[in-house]
Design an enzyme around this catalytic site. Structure first.
Site, PDB file in Angstrom:
ATOM      1  N   GLY A 254      39.995  48.647  42.335  1.00  0.00           N
ATOM      2  CA  GLY A 254      40.959  49.673  42.666  1.00  0.00           C
ATOM      3  C   GLY A 254      42.377  49.281  42.312  1.00  0.00           C
ATOM      4  O   GLY A 254      42.662  48.140  41.952  1.00  0.00           O
TER       5      GLY A 254
ATOM      6  N   ARG B 261      46.540  45.348  41.537  1.00  0.00           N
ATOM      7  CA  ARG B 261      45.352  45.848  40.844  1.00  0.00           C
ATOM      8  C   ARG B 261      44.218  44.901  41.173  1.00  0.00           C
ATOM      9  O   ARG B 261      44.211  43.741  40.763  1.00  0.00           O
ATOM     10  CB  ARG B 261      45.603  45.910  39.339  1.00  0.00           C
ATOM     11  CG  ARG B 261      44.515  46.598  38.535  1.00  0.00           C
ATOM     12  CD  ARG B 261      44.916  46.686  37.078  1.00  0.00           C
ATOM     13  NE  ARG B 261      45.988  47.642  36.880  1.00  0.00           N
ATOM     14  CZ  ARG B 261      45.799  48.887  36.483  1.00  0.00           C
ATOM     15  NH1 ARG B 261      44.577  49.323  36.241  1.00  0.00           N
ATOM     16  NH2 ARG B 261      46.819  49.699  36.322  1.00  0.00           N
ATOM     17  N   GLY B 262      43.264  45.376  41.949  1.00  0.00           N
ATOM     18  CA  GLY B 262      42.182  44.520  42.407  1.00  0.00           C
ATOM     19  C   GLY B 262      40.924  44.697  41.610  1.00  0.00           C
ATOM     20  O   GLY B 262      40.920  45.258  40.509  1.00  0.00           O
ATOM     21  N   SER B 263      39.823  44.230  42.189  1.00  0.00           N
ATOM     22  CA  SER B 263      38.554  44.210  41.483  1.00  0.00           C
ATOM     23  C   SER B 263      37.965  45.591  41.296  1.00  0.00           C
ATOM     24  O   SER B 263      37.216  45.821  40.359  1.00  0.00           O
ATOM     25  CB  SER B 263      37.563  43.324  42.233  1.00  0.00           C
ATOM     26  OG  SER B 263      37.462  43.745  43.569  1.00  0.00           O
TER      27      SER B 263
ATOM     28  N   ASP C 144      34.840  38.549  54.216  1.00  0.00           N
ATOM     29  CA  ASP C 144      35.664  38.099  53.086  1.00  0.00           C
ATOM     30  C   ASP C 144      37.060  37.711  53.569  1.00  0.00           C
ATOM     31  O   ASP C 144      38.070  38.050  52.944  1.00  0.00           O
ATOM     32  CB  ASP C 144      35.757  39.194  52.016  1.00  0.00           C
ATOM     33  CG  ASP C 144      36.225  38.642  50.665  1.00  0.00           C
ATOM     34  OD1 ASP C 144      36.144  37.412  50.470  1.00  0.00           O
ATOM     35  OD2 ASP C 144      36.676  39.438  49.820  1.00  0.00           O
TER      36      ASP C 144
END
Length: 432
Positions: free
Chosen positions: A102, A98-100, A248
């Site tokens: 999505g 679970r990312g920033s 990134d």
């Protein structure tokens, strides 16, 4: 729209380690987050049988057509019986991250039995739309595959109970154009319904975790380190040849695939990336300003990506080059980030992330009791000499030490470009 302006991190203590995406997460967190079961049910509805016919051929792809879109409850013929026997294209197995902005699931393609990763991104705010489109544009623009770059299988746009296969630059899709307009304007479009809109990315699945997990869970192995150095530089050279600046690069965004029995690195997460070629003609956001004759719109072989200037001070703190902190940089910033990654990997330099409590690979400079990103430290003191290697018992060769010094040079012009770097890495890893 410049998402990153005003979001520069002031790094003074380990607690302040925050990437750009965590800032986005804090700003745009969904207050009505669905439970895992609800998400699974929704995904089973969305990822139903969908042909791969090019939807550019339709005059207006917003009109539902059986070839390329479907209603969530039933198909165009409105036959509920037909819908019930329609098998989903993918079977959801579990949530893996679970990312920033999505959620990532492991899934199985029913037709082939292949495991895939499915990322669900909610386009509920302009900054989320921009991140999602940046990732889509970058991966879709790659005409060829590369072993060390994660592969996009397909992207599906879900809105208003309908799902549609996305294609890059599809000017006949009103939904796609509205997403682009939302990203450009930085605000919701007047009259645009406030209904959920999602992008679903179906990508190759990497079963070995990320570079942090792989390196730190095993004993030091010089052979693996050299192999990873070659893979990383090959991936970045490929991206730069295709006019993509990642922006990134960090161990979290480098995944491991072990399908072949040997670890294969996959550069992933292109939410902050920039496709530099042709920006003058496309007018995506007006941020890049090509100089000389590298200017917009030629083939990748005719473009010098290092002549495109970017101005968004974004990325992840410990991997940002000095010029990124100033907000005026080129693709050479990726070389700096790669230098930090390789240095940390070779010497196993880590820090504890205050938010996740995870031990992460990353090189830094100590200033008293504080740790400061190398890029920020060099910005404050351009004459500072980096002590490479850090550890007194390091077995780092002189050739590798000199290579890292050049990659981390304060002046970007003193750094090798991605193609020069690939040649040098091949030499130093073969020699040792």
């Amino acid at each position: 729209m410049d998402l990153c302006n005003g979001m520069r991190r002031m790094i003074r203590t380990p607690r302040s380690l925050r990437s750009f995406k965590r800032l986005v997460e804090a700003q745009s967190a969904n207050a009505n987050m669905k439970t895992k079961r609800e998400v699974k049910l929704e995904m089973d509805k969305v990822l139903r049988a969908l042909t791969v016919r090019n939807n550019k051929s339709h005059e207006d792809t917003d009109v539902p057509k059986e070839e390329d879109c479907f209603y969530m409850n039933f198909c165009m013929n409105k036959s509920l019986e037909h819908a019930m026997v329609m098998a989903p294209r993918y079977s959801l197995l579990r949530e893996v991250g679970r990312g920033s902005y999505g959620i990532v699931f492991e899934a199985i393609a029913r037709r082939t039995g292949a495991r895939v990763a499915v990322k669900k991104l909610q386009c509920n705010a302009p900054e989320n739309v921009e991140l999602a489109l940046a990732e889509f544009w970058a991966l879709e623009s790659l005409g060829k595959k590369h072993e060390n770059v994660v592969q996009l299988e397909e992207c599906v746009l879900q809105r208003n109970g309908m799902a549609q296969k996305m294609s890059h630059g599809n000017k006949r899709s009103k939904h796609y154009l509205r997403l682009v307009e939302t990203s450009l304007k930085g605000e919701r479009i007047l009259g645009y319904p406030e209904e959920p809109c999602y992008l679903w990315f179906v990508m190759e699945f990497c079963d070995g975790g990320d570079l942090n997990q792989y390196i730190l869970s095993r004993r030091p192995d010089p052979h693996t380190n050299k192999n990873f150095m070659r893979q990383l530089t090959s991936a970045v050279a490929f991206l730069h040849k295709n006019n993509i600046v990642h922006r990134d690069l960090k161990p979290d965004n480098i995944l491991i695939s072990q399908k072949s029995g040997l670890p294969v690195l996959k550069v992933a997460d292109f939410g902050l990336s920039k496709v530099c070629a042709g920006l003058g003609a496309l007018g995506i956001d007006g941020e890049e300003h090509p100089t000389g004759d590298g200017g917009g719109g030629g083939e990748s072989t005719d473009v010098n990506i290092n002549k495109f200037w970017l101005s968004s001070a974004c990325g992840s703190d410990f991997f940002m080059a000095p010029e990124v902190w100033e907000g005026h940089y080129t693709a050479k910033a990726d070389i700096f980030a790669l230098g930090i990654i390789i240095w940390a990997m070779l010497e196993r330099i880590t820090f504890i992330d205050a938010e996740s409590k995870r031990e992460l690979l990353g090189t830094y400079v100590r200033q008293g009791s504080e740790i400061v990103p190398v890029g920020e430290a060099l910005l404050g003191n351009p004459k500072m000499v980096l002590h490479i290697p850090q550890r007194t018992r390091s077995t780092m060769s002189e050739a590798v030490r000199k290579l890292l010094q050049d990659m981390l040079a304060v002046n970007p012009q003193d750094r090798p470009d991605a193609f020069q770097l690939k040649v040098r890495v091949d030499k130093v890893t073969c020699a040792g």
